[in-house]
Structure formats: structure tokens, C-alpha cells
Design an enzyme around this catalytic site. Structure first.
Site, PDB file in Angstrom:
ATOM      1  N   PHE A 234     -44.026  -4.823  19.868  1.00  0.00           N
ATOM      2  CA  PHE A 234     -44.567  -3.917  20.884  1.00  0.00           C
ATOM      3  C   PHE A 234     -44.813  -2.510  20.339  1.00  0.00           C
ATOM      4  O   PHE A 234     -44.868  -1.555  21.091  1.00  0.00           O
ATOM      5  CB  PHE A 234     -43.650  -3.854  22.107  1.00  0.00           C
ATOM      6  N   ILE A 460     -46.254 -11.230  15.089  1.00  0.00           N
ATOM      7  CA  ILE A 460     -45.086 -10.716  15.814  1.00  0.00           C
ATOM      8  C   ILE A 460     -44.839 -11.498  17.098  1.00  0.00           C
ATOM      9  O   ILE A 460     -44.239 -10.992  18.042  1.00  0.00           O
ATOM     10  CB  ILE A 460     -45.241  -9.217  16.089  1.00  0.00           C
ATOM     11  N   ILE A 585     -63.016 -15.023  23.202  1.00  0.00           N
ATOM     12  CA  ILE A 585     -61.612 -15.425  23.175  1.00  0.00           C
ATOM     13  C   ILE A 585     -61.457 -16.529  22.134  1.00  0.00           C
ATOM     14  O   ILE A 585     -62.049 -17.605  22.255  1.00  0.00           O
ATOM     15  CB  ILE A 585     -61.145 -15.889  24.568  1.00  0.00           C
ATOM     16  N   LEU A 586     -60.638 -16.278  21.111  1.00  0.00           N
ATOM     17  CA  LEU A 586     -60.544 -17.182  19.964  1.00  0.00           C
ATOM     18  C   LEU A 586     -59.601 -18.352  20.195  1.00  0.00           C
ATOM     19  O   LEU A 586     -59.752 -19.403  19.571  1.00  0.00           O
ATOM     20  CB  LEU A 586     -60.117 -16.389  18.725  1.00  0.00           C
ATOM     21  N   ASN A 587     -58.606 -18.162  21.058  1.00  0.00           N
ATOM     22  CA  ASN A 587     -57.697 -19.252  21.405  1.00  0.00           C
ATOM     23  C   ASN A 587     -57.216 -19.011  22.832  1.00  0.00           C
ATOM     24  O   ASN A 587     -56.409 -18.109  23.073  1.00  0.00           O
ATOM     25  CB  ASN A 587     -56.513 -19.307  20.439  1.00  0.00           C
ATOM     26  N   PRO A 588     -57.698 -19.752  23.803  1.00  0.00           N
ATOM     27  CA  PRO A 588     -57.339 -19.479  25.199  1.00  0.00           C
ATOM     28  C   PRO A 588     -55.853 -19.622  25.492  1.00  0.00           C
ATOM     29  O   PRO A 588     -55.335 -18.950  26.383  1.00  0.00           O
ATOM     30  CB  PRO A 588     -58.170 -20.494  25.986  1.00  0.00           C
ATOM     31  N   GLU A 661     -52.861  -5.510  24.181  1.00  0.00           N
ATOM     32  CA  GLU A 661     -52.370  -4.358  24.936  1.00  0.00           C
ATOM     33  C   GLU A 661     -53.049  -4.140  26.287  1.00  0.00           C
ATOM     34  O   GLU A 661     -52.455  -3.551  27.190  1.00  0.00           O
ATOM     35  CB  GLU A 661     -52.517  -3.097  24.068  1.00  0.00           C
TER      36      GLU A 661
END
Length: 695
Positions: A234, A460, A585-588, A661
């Protein structure tokens, strides 16, 4: 090469490292234990300002198992002008909780006991830890975080506000908030002659390596940082914190590998936090809601050892059209730890103030809050005049309203009641800038038909390994199962930080270019892979620097429904719904997790999170998870995330925008607006506590 013609980005691929994590095979920093390892425990300052007079190290060395007690009087010298990283280099104490000594022992229990009993004599001085908007030491910093100008102004906002038919002029505030990732910070440091190996949960292994090399006066190649798995960050694990330097310094001093873990309590002083803010927002509008003037003035704090100015007024420069506008940031240096990055720095607290004010303006004008935002949609960036690469805020608002069931909402506060419960709904907009930074990568064809992609990126918990695997598979025209992506190692090609929602854009660009270069080499070789393999590399410095001038941002809209107990003031968020426009969106599966996680963190910010400063004592009082409250499962009822399909050719080879974010950005304001709709009480000072509602 295996050619499938499939497009793997955009598919809901399961996390490629899931099995390692759920079976416990994934090794985090604290899991490492080199032979002959000893334990170090830091000693924190018990005053907020002053000087160290003496440390009784001789008494410590008589205790069982204790090997060393190090303070500024006997610590090795470090080469740094950064006072935050000048650990044990001075007798000055700049804030309570600052590391003033470290004790090393054979066992953790012995080290803890020695640190607990180490006697430190101080000469205390009067301290100042209170942020206020009229502080006499407020000043204008040269710039704010991420390189933005401190202030901006267009037109004559004061005159425009004075003549505007409708004016909102209010002060909003947010408290200090502390990152509390599931995995606390921990370091294992080991020297091998003139080389240093560090196991540390890091969002930027390349940056950590460079900092350690500079501090200890060695070439970067002599420092090896390993961080393959990180249990949440974060922002708290993006910069170098004093505990890493302390562990490396201690290992050098005692000549043995050292393990040092930062306790949850110590994290409240040693690993940064979100600055508290005081924000005055003034909106001047025509009766129909069209903005004439916008001003946003922010007051915040930093420490006396380092300057960190959060960019809380910056999102106001992007959001809505108005001919007269001004944004300012003012900072005061207090006797507190240095604040730093926490999920969506600037945008998160700044948009709470702006979007709360927009709700107040909608009420003052008698206009639906969604419609008010639509009426103030700009054609180009309101301040720079640059065209947006894509901007679908209106689409997010419209689609969110449809999915949430906004139509037919009675705008009057306090009108919907279910027994003792007052029910209300609220909306807020979200935005976050789209950035990418230079990164490097290599792609290698193995003789067995597999591929290895290497880049010093950081996963992360976001699913970076998985998405980079999909990106590489598409660029190589192969299957994800034939691609292995290695990250989290400073020996790999240097990569940008996992922060600012720019990780995937930065790393993905480098991976695509490396894979394209490998395909060219393979084509030249007739598709034949030699026994030693075939490798290609890419560096995007030039590509990022030559990017065309557009205003690049992700946008979103959050809707909230709350129920407030009329007798106790207890507030529950019944529903949260977000709709986002964030490129491709690359991976929903991983994307939905990021959006929902951000909204949950925003819920926590709205209702619970607050680091409480004792001004007389000079320290945060609630320095553990028993007293620093965060959202638990029972607080999170129904959180849903959706997105618009968005094609933007001005971003990167994948057409993606960052998503880590933006989910938190508008959530607190949406909840506060819903609470006002339910109760008629406007909370301008987060968090929304019971005592603020029961007036």
C-alpha cells in the site's frame, strides 16, 4: 515457437503463484534464516525532541546472549545527506519512536529483553506535533509529491466567488492514517566480504539496492536484494525505511547475518503514514450548477528531518471545468515521523474534500449529484488544456447509477427510515493519473520450448506475476503455461517501483519489447533455439520519454448505501458499487480484486481509520490493531466492481491504465455523502464516528 493465435490478456487467468502461497512454500523475508544468524531489536526514542546524552551499552554487554549494543557513539558512519536514512548517526532526536540504538543477541528473546532494559539518557526539548491551518511555521514547498507544482491559478477566483450566485465554502479534514499490511516489515541482512545480501519485502528492489550501495559506499552490483513475495504494501514498502539500514549496519558491525523484524507498534513510527490534512474547498456556481470558480487550499505536515508534501489539491486540477480556479499546498515541519506514500497519495484525501463539496453544491443548487458532475464535464484538461487520451467519467456515473438503482432517489435527507435505521445513498467520482516509468526486461527462449522472462518488478499481492505472464505469452504468441516470469530480485533487469498505479504499464512495456526482440531473433534463426538458449533484452527509456502529450487518467464513480442507527449513531455500509474506466483490463479476476480491495480500504478510511496524536506526549496513542481500527469482514457487506470497455491507443502496448489505487479514491466521500443523505448531518472531518453524528 508454439503459435496459438489466442489473446491471453483479458482472460481471467488464475494466479500463477497461488499454489506456492496457499501451501506455504512461498518464502517471505522473515522466513529466511542463514547459518550463524543473530537477532537485532531496535530501541525507540521515548522523547519527541531533544538529544541523547548517554546510552548504557556496557551494562547490556553483561547480559546473557547479548553480542552488541550500538548507538550513534559507536555506530559505523554512513554516507548520506538524507537525515531519515542517517540511522544512528547523530545524537539528535527528531520524533518519538525514532531508532536511537539497537541490541544484538543470539536469540530473539534475549535481544528483546536487552532492548527493553537498555537505559538511554536524554536532554528533552519542547516539541510541537500539532497540525493546524494557522500554524506560524507553515510555508510553501517548492513542489509536491510526484513532481507537481505546488500552486496553480487561472482567472480571478476570488472575484468570481464573490459574485457567484451559489457558493460552497467549507473546511474538510482527514486524520493521519497508517499502512498496516498483513506482512510487517522485516529484514535479513548478510555480508559476504564486500558484498551485502538483503531479504526485505520491497515494492522497489532496484531502488533499495541503489540506496544501500550509496549508503555503504559500494558499487550497486555488490548489493543483492531479494523480495520474491511481499505480503501487502500500500506504499509503505516502496521507499527505504530506517530498519533496513539498521539491519545492514548491524550485520556489518557484528560480522554475522542479522534478522530484524519491525513490530506492529514500531510500524506506527518507523515505516511512514498518510499525512493528516486540513482542506478548504470553495465552489462558486450558477443556479443551474455550472461551476464558475473552484479553489482548493491544503494544509499538511512533514517531519523536521525530511520534507514530504502530499499532492492533495492536484486532482481538483483535473476533475471539473471552471474558468476561475486556484489550488495551493502549505506545509509545516513538526516533531513527527516523516509521512510518505499510502494508497492513492494526494488523490485519496483530496477527492474526499472535493467530492464532499460537490455534494454540498448539488444540494445548494437543488440538482441531482450525478447530474451536477455531468454538467461540469470538461472537454479538455481544465488547467493544461491538453486533450485527454480518454475520459469516461460520465459513462461511469451513468452506468453506476443504472446498476445501483439511483433513479427515483428522493434527494431530501432523513426521509428513508426502516425502524431505528436511517438509510441514505451517496455518490462520488474517482480519478487517478496514468503514468509509466522506464524499465528493463529480458526474454529467453529455452531449448525445451519454454520461455523465461526476467524483470525486477514487485508482486505485492496484486497479481503482477500473473498479468506479466499473460502479457509475455501474447507477445511471444505462446501459451501462459510455457512462460515463467521471475520478479522480486535486484539482480534482474532494473524496474520501476510498484507504486503510483504504474507497475503493470511500466513493466509490461519492457516485457512486450523484450519478447518482440526475442521473436525477431528467433525468426532470424529460423525458429531454431540453440542448446544454450536464446535471449533478448529491452530498455524503455526512450519510449517513455518520447510519449505524446496527452492528459492520461483513469476515472470512476462509487455509489454507497448506508444505514445509521438513529439512537446510537452506528453506521453500516450496506452496499458499495464502483464503475471504472481504466483502459483495457488485462485480467478481470485480479482486476476485480484490486477494485474491491480499494473500495474496502476506502470504507475503512470513512468509518474507522484514525491515528490519534497525543500532543502533550508527542506520539500516536493507538499504535496497534487493537486500537487502530480497520474494516473487518463484518463491516464489509456487499462490494461490487464493474468497468467500461475502454480503448486508448495513447498509453502503452497493452492499452492498460493502473487500477491499484483508484478504487479507494472516491469511496470515503461517497459514504460521507450517503451518511448526510440518511441523517442530515454533514461530516467533514473523517472518520465518521458515533460522537460526530449524535449532536
Amino acid at each position: 515457437m508454439t503459435t496459438t493465435g489466442a489473446r491471453h490478456t483479458g482472460a481471467a487467468l488464475d494466479r500463477v503463484d497461488a499454489l506456492e502461497k496457499v501451501t506455504g512454500r512461498a518464502k517471505y523475508a522473515y522466513d529466511h534464516g542463514p547459518a550463524d544468524m543473530v537477532h537485532a531489536v531496535p530501541v525507540e526514542a521515548s522523547i519527541a525532541r531533544g538529544e541523547i546524552v548517554q546510552v548504557d551499552v556496557d551494562a547490556m554487554l553483561k547480559l546473557p546472549g547479548v553480542l552488541a549494543a550500538i548507538w550513534h557513539g559507536n555506530a559505523p558512519r554512513l554516507a548520506t545527506a538524507d537525515e531519515d536514512l542517517a540511522v544512528l548517526q547523530s545524537r539528535r532526536v527528531a520524533y518519538r519512536g525514532q531508532y536511537v540504538a539497537v541490541v544484538v543477541a543470539e536469540t530473539l528473546d534475549d535481544a528483546r529483553e536487552a532492548a527493553r532494559t537498555l537505559r538511554v539518557e536524554y536532554a528533552p526539548e519542547e516539541h510541537d506535533v500539532g497540525l493546524r491551518a494557522d500554524h506560524p511555521k507553515l510555508y510553501r514547498p517548492d513542489g509536491v509529491n510526484a513532481g507537481y507544482p505546488t500552486d496553480t491559478e487561472q482567472g480571478d477566483p476570488d472575484a468570481a466567488l464573490a459574485s457567484a450566485p451559489v457558493v460552497v465554502d467549507e473546511v474538510y479534514s482527514t486524520p493521519a492514517e497508517h499502512n498496516n499490511p498483513m506482512e510487517p516489515h522485516a529484514t535479513v541482512a548478510e555480508w559476504h566480504g564486500d558484498g551485502l545480501t538483503v531479504h526485505e519485502p520491497s515494492q522497489h528492489v532496484s531502488g533499495l539496492r541503489a540506496t544501500l550501495a550509496s549508503l555503504f559506499g559500494m558499487p550497486p552490483g555488490h548489493v543483492h536484494v531479494l523480495s520474491p513475495y511481499v505480503g501487502g504494501g500500500f506504499g509503505s514498502k516502496a521507499k527505504v525505511h530506517p530498519h533496513v539500514i539498521l539491519a545492514a549496519l548491524t550485520a556489518k558491525q557484528v560480522g554475522r547475518p542479522v534478522k530484524m523484524a519491525v513490530t506492529r507498534r514500531q510500524m506506527f513510527a518507523a515505516t511512514a503514514y498518510r499525512t493528516p490534512t486540513i482542506q478548504r474547498v470553495r465552489l462558486g456556481a450558477e443556479p443551474g450548477g455550472r461551476l464558475i470558480a473552484v479553489t482548493h487550499d491544503v494544509f499538511e505536515q512533514s517531519s523536521t528531518v525530511a520534507e514530504f508534501a502530499e499532492q492533495a489539491a492536484v486532482p481538483t486540477r483535473t476533475m471539473y471545468a471552471a474558468p476561475h480556479r486556484r489550488t495551493t499546498h502549505r506545509l509545516v515541519r513538526l516533531d513527527v515521523p516523516t509521512p510518505s506514500w499510502m494508497r492513492a497519495p494526494g488523490e485519496c484525501p483530496g477527492m474526499f474534500a472535493l467530492e464532499s463539496a460537490m455534494d454540498e453544491l448539488a444540494i445548494a443548487c437543488g440538482i441531482d449529484p450525478v447530474e451536477l458532475r455531468v454538467r461540469n464535464e470538461p472537454a479538455v484538461h481544465p488547467e493544461s488544456g491538453l486533450p485527454f487520451s480518454s475520459r469516461n467519467l460520465v459513462g461511469c456515473l451513468r452506468e453506476g447509477a443504472r446498476r445501483f438503482g439511483w433513479a427515483g432517489r428522493d434527494p431530501r435527507p432523513g426521509m428513508r427510515r426502516e425502524g431505528r435505521l436511517l438509510v441514505g445513498t451517496g455518490v462520488a467520482s474517482s480519478t487517478f493519473p496514468v503514468s509509466r516509468a522506464p524499465s528493463s526486461a529480458t526474454a529467453r527462449a529455452e531449448p525445451d520450448g519454454r520461455y523465461t522472462v526476467r524483470i525486477a518488478a514487485a508482486d505485492i499481492g496484486t497479481g503482477a506475476r500473473t498479468v506479466l505472464t499473460q502479457i509475455a505469452a501474447d507477445a511471444l504468441l505462446t501459451m501462459p503455461g510455457l512462460v515463467v516470469v521471475e520478479v522480486g530480485d535486484s539482480a534482474l533487469p532494473a524496474a520501476a517501483v510498484a507504486g503510483g498505479s504504474m507497475g503493470t504499464a511500466s513493466w509490461g512495456t519492457a516485457v512486450v519489447r523484450a519478447c518482440e526482440a526475442l521473436r525477431e531473433r528467433l525468426d532470424a534463426a529460423g525458429g531454431v533455439v540453440p542448446a544454450a538458449g536464446l535471449e533478448a533484452a529491452a530498455d524503455t527509456t526512450k519510449e517513455v520519454g518520447a510519449q505524446q502529450k496527452y492528459s492520461r487518467h483513469a476515472f470512476g464513480a462509487q455509489f454507497a448505501e448506508v444505514a445509521v442507527d438513529a439512537d446510537t449513531g452506528e453506521t453500516r455500509v450496506r452496499r458499495l458499487l464502483g464503475v471504472f474506466a481504466a483502459g483495457r483490463i488485462l485480467n478481470p479476476k485480479t482486476a476485480r480484486s484490486q477494485f474491491v480491495g480499494g473500495m474496502v480500504m476506502g470504507l475503512s478510511m470513512a468509518l474507522l481509520e484514525e491515528s490519534i496524536m497525543d500532543r502533550e506526549f508527542g506520539d500516536y496513542l493507538n499504535r496497534d490493531l487493537a486500537q487502530y481500527h480497520i474494516a473487518a469482514n463484518a463491516d464489509v457487506r456487499d462490494v461490487r466492481a464493474f468497468w467500461l470497455e475502454e480503448e486508448d491507443p495513447h498509453l502503452n502496448p497493452m492499452g492498460s491504465k493502473g487500477i491499484g489505487e483508484i478504487g479507494i479514491v472516491g469511496t470515503a466521500a461517497a459514504i460521507a455523502n450517503a451518511v448526510h443523505h440518511a441523517t442530515g448531518v454533514r461530516i467533514r472531518d473523517l472518520p465518521i464516528r458515533l460522537d460526530k453524528l449524535l449532536r
